[in-house]
Design a protein around this motif. Structure first.
Motif, PDB file in Angstrom:
ATOM      1  N   ARG A 170      -0.639 -11.413   2.309  1.00  0.00           N
ATOM      2  CA  ARG A 170      -0.404 -10.754   3.590  1.00  0.00           C
ATOM      3  C   ARG A 170       1.015 -11.036   4.074  1.00  0.00           C
ATOM      4  O   ARG A 170       1.713 -11.897   3.566  1.00  0.00           O
ATOM      5  N   LYS A 205       4.110  -1.855  -2.337  1.00  0.00           N
ATOM      6  CA  LYS A 205       3.095  -2.918  -2.335  1.00  0.00           C
ATOM      7  C   LYS A 205       3.027  -3.648  -3.666  1.00  0.00           C
ATOM      8  O   LYS A 205       2.576  -4.781  -3.733  1.00  0.00           O
ATOM      9  N   ASP A 261      12.884  -8.494   8.965  1.00  0.00           N
ATOM     10  CA  ASP A 261      11.780  -7.563   9.109  1.00  0.00           C
ATOM     11  C   ASP A 261      11.246  -7.268   7.710  1.00  0.00           C
ATOM     12  O   ASP A 261      12.019  -7.196   6.755  1.00  0.00           O
ATOM     13  N   GLN A 277       7.139  -1.542   4.281  1.00  0.00           N
ATOM     14  CA  GLN A 277       6.766  -0.868   3.049  1.00  0.00           C
ATOM     15  C   GLN A 277       7.685   0.336   2.832  1.00  0.00           C
ATOM     16  O   GLN A 277       8.007   1.057   3.781  1.00  0.00           O
ATOM     17  N   THR A 283      12.969  -1.908  10.989  1.00  0.00           N
ATOM     18  CA  THR A 283      13.186  -0.759  10.115  1.00  0.00           C
ATOM     19  C   THR A 283      12.053   0.239  10.275  1.00  0.00           C
ATOM     20  O   THR A 283      10.913  -0.157  10.453  1.00  0.00           O
ATOM     21  N   ILE A 335      10.482   3.574   8.221  1.00  0.00           N
ATOM     22  CA  ILE A 335      10.577   4.287   6.954  1.00  0.00           C
ATOM     23  C   ILE A 335       9.560   5.411   6.916  1.00  0.00           C
ATOM     24  O   ILE A 335       8.384   5.211   7.243  1.00  0.00           O
ATOM     25  N   PRO A 372       5.200   5.071   5.624  1.00  0.00           N
ATOM     26  CA  PRO A 372       4.440   4.015   6.295  1.00  0.00           C
ATOM     27  C   PRO A 372       4.654   3.986   7.808  1.00  0.00           C
ATOM     28  O   PRO A 372       3.725   3.678   8.559  1.00  0.00           O
ATOM     29  N   GLY A 378      -6.451  -7.365  12.252  1.00  0.00           N
ATOM     30  CA  GLY A 378      -5.226  -7.736  11.549  1.00  0.00           C
ATOM     31  C   GLY A 378      -4.189  -6.643  11.589  1.00  0.00           C
ATOM     32  O   GLY A 378      -4.478  -5.495  11.931  1.00  0.00           O
ATOM     33  N   TRP A 379      -2.973  -6.994  11.273  1.00  0.00           N
ATOM     34  CA  TRP A 379      -1.890  -6.036  11.139  1.00  0.00           C
ATOM     35  C   TRP A 379      -1.077  -6.501   9.969  1.00  0.00           C
ATOM     36  O   TRP A 379      -0.714  -7.665   9.862  1.00  0.00           O
ATOM     37  N   ASP A 380      -0.768  -5.597   9.077  1.00  0.00           N
ATOM     38  CA  ASP A 380      -0.027  -5.997   7.897  1.00  0.00           C
ATOM     39  C   ASP A 380       0.775  -4.793   7.438  1.00  0.00           C
ATOM     40  O   ASP A 380       0.213  -3.710   7.244  1.00  0.00           O
ATOM     41  N   PRO A 381       2.082  -4.943   7.286  1.00  0.00           N
ATOM     42  CA  PRO A 381       2.885  -3.770   6.934  1.00  0.00           C
ATOM     43  C   PRO A 381       2.514  -3.197   5.571  1.00  0.00           C
ATOM     44  O   PRO A 381       2.796  -2.036   5.290  1.00  0.00           O
ATOM     45  N   TYR A 382       1.901  -4.000   4.706  1.00  0.00           N
ATOM     46  CA  TYR A 382       1.548  -3.490   3.385  1.00  0.00           C
ATOM     47  C   TYR A 382       0.129  -2.949   3.330  1.00  0.00           C
ATOM     48  O   TYR A 382      -0.298  -2.375   2.353  1.00  0.00           O
ATOM     49  N   ASN A 383      -0.628  -3.185   4.376  1.00  0.00           N
ATOM     50  CA  ASN A 383      -2.010  -2.697   4.432  1.00  0.00           C
ATOM     51  C   ASN A 383      -2.309  -2.239   5.849  1.00  0.00           C
ATOM     52  O   ASN A 383      -3.031  -2.883   6.589  1.00  0.00           O
TER      53      ASN A 383
END
Lengths: 365, 365
Positions: free
Chosen positions: A20, A108, A139, A142, B61, B63, B66, B353-358
């Motif tokens: 994570r 990912k 920062d 993805q 950032t 993008i 995402p 939760g918070w997750d930039p990849y998920n």
């Protein structure tokens, strides 16, 4: 399921999608040393920095594909270059670099180890090139390809900024740092490690690294003379800039900003930079090869140049062509140099173009 | 030949690949007003800023994919949000925003008009939310998708920074800004303007903008209460942070940084934020909806809160569960709140939760 990506280091292992954000962050932060000016570093909404004088700030992005290729570049080198290119812009103002922020975004499937290596390279470049400077924030995100945006801050420490605009006729033009080596490195990579469509591969790269260590090191991890920015300012530099897009193009930019013309002397360039670290560097590579991140500066005539700077030309009077010593005077009827014009040995020189959307990929010598 | 891309504005016309870098830059710079603290703005190696006090810096950032979708987002809104999210981090330290740097990268087929609209949105957000702040530098590059990295700087002006770490037991927990609206907006977009695989489309968007103007405006162009950062600091805020990932998650982060526990009162939240701009906002959206970019702050008990802040809870003593007024005391045997724990009405609350990849893409209400 997507394949796990590999960098030039061959990193595999746990990916950013598996760990994570907090886990990825912890592993990145473990690579980073402190910044001397920071009272608050990473972890809050902002970092907080003290500054003796005015603050300088610059930003630069490196994106997989146009700016680098994972088949060629190691994570450590990427990090080094990211730091060096930004620190160099800070140095070019005569400022002391104090802090970097780093925004990283990637697929990912990117191995966390690659991001760690990038962080390690950034930190190593700070320690080696700008002691006291460090990463204070960042920062994570993805993106379809590896994307790194770095912002660098510096402290003028009470000195006046050295801009591109202060060169005056009669000033000496000087340069510090490697010149043309990084461009030769890129040309070698395209020549030996890309297919006919320009797609990068790593085949033959180990041999190339061995045979052309200096050119590849200059391309991958430029030894930018960051400390000389403050030194040049203290020695009285009238104008200064970081040479990132090639000496000729950047010299023309400095001339334009200063409202003058610049004349470079090929014999002096060849004498000072014709052989660097055992590599023969042709004049064209010196003039057109980018990414060396040396410092181009002008000084009042008669200034004793700080160690590391070499005379490479003269700021010429507008309206009077001033050929470099030892070259023939321009033929009668030659137009007087225009504002922003560049000449080599008194002959007009049109720099090759540079455009992020239409990049040059080869460098003929 | 690649197709010309269209933004939510439907921009076509000349692309960045057709215009050279200098041409693109000129059109972007024409949209930007000056920054009051800048003695040197865009165009040199660095910008130069004066600063009365310590300097704060943050980076963020956005993008394409995402973080935003061109089918939904207008260039102007993208620029506004880019500025607002970064300005909000500066405000959260109690600093006054002074300058932004903006690195934009995009495919060659991107219409220059889209970048112009982004610049216009950034400038408008600075003028509206943080007068005197402006863009002082940037970078243009090529990327497979639209990529924008913004760094914001601020001036502490002699005040001490308000970190996340200063909350003390007994302090009042307060919030300023919209709460949950932006998350509702995102949920509406996914519900009405994406296919079953979550791919965004613009079908039905005009109607959605009409029927749910407040939620979409909050999502697209958040009216972050930037000016209240300095105000909260001057009123004695003991801790503060920007709420970007949802109130519950960010409140837990503040609690952890401060080494305390936080208890929020649902009746107070409902009373203050249950109806915003005519929109009924459920408690879950207040707690879990992100991207509002309001300010969460703690103040010593008895502080007269600055206008714009609403009491939403209390910093509780560790080891003694302190239920909000009007709620039942925790049942005997309930564990005492741990450091960093969050409760609502005295009941433990585990934030989503918070997750930039998920990333979470929906927000159940």
């Amino acid at each position: 399921m997507q394949t796990v990506r590999e960098s030039g280091d061959g990193h595999v292992g746990v990916t950013v999608g598996e760990l994570r954000e907090s886990g990825v962050l912890a592993r990145i932060l473990a690579q980073l040393g402190p910044a001397r000016a920071a009272s608050i570093g990473p972890g809050d909404d902002c970092a907080v920095l003290s500054s003796v004088g005015d603050v300088v700030v610059t930003t630069d992005t490196m994106i997989e594909g146009p700016d680098f290729r994972l088949a060629w570049h190691r994570g450590f080198d990427l990090g080094w270059k990211l730091a060096a290119t930004n620190l160099s812009d800070v140095a070019a103002m005569g400022a002391r670099p104090t802090a970097l922020t780093v925004a990283l975004a990637c697929p990912k499937t990117t191995p966390v180890a690659l991001l760690e290596e990038i962080a390690r390279g950034i930190d190593a470049a700070c320690r080696a090139l700008a002691p006291g400077c460090g990463v204070v924030g960042g920062d994570l995100g993805q993106a379809p390809v590896l994307t790194a945006a770095v912002t660098a801050l510096g402290d003028m420490e009470g000195r006046a900024p050295v801009t591109r605009a202060g060169a005056a006729p009669g000033d000496t033009v000087a340069y510090a740092g490697p010149l043309g080596l990084a461009g030769l490195g890129l040309a070698l990579l395209f020549q030996h490690c890309s297919d006919e469509e320009g797609v990068a591969h790593a085949e033959g790269l180990p041999e190339l690294r061995e045979r052309h260590a200096a050119e590849l090191a200059a391309q991958f991890a430029p030894a930018a003379p960051i400390g000389l920015g403050v030194v040049a300012s203290e020695a009285g530099a009238t104008a200064m800039m970081d040479v990132s897009d090639g000496l000729a193009l950047d010299a023309a930019r400095l001339a334009r900003a200063s409202g003058v013309a610049l004349d470079l002397a090929s014999d002096v360039l060849r004498g000072a930079f014709g052989s660097q670290q055992g590599v023969a560097v042709p004049l064209r590579a010196m003039l057109e090869g980018g990414e060396d991140h040396g410092l181009l500066a002008t000084f009042p005539a008669g200034t004793e140049l700080p160690a590391g700077f070499q005379v490479i030309g003269t700021v010429t009077e507008l309206g009077s062509a001033a050929p470099a010593a030892g070259t023939a005077a321009p033929a009668a009827g030659t137009a007087a140099p225009a504002v922003g014009s560049l000449s080599v040995d008194g002959e007009p020189y049109a720099p090759g173009g540079w455009d992020p959307y239409n990049k040059l990929t080869t460098l003929g010598s």
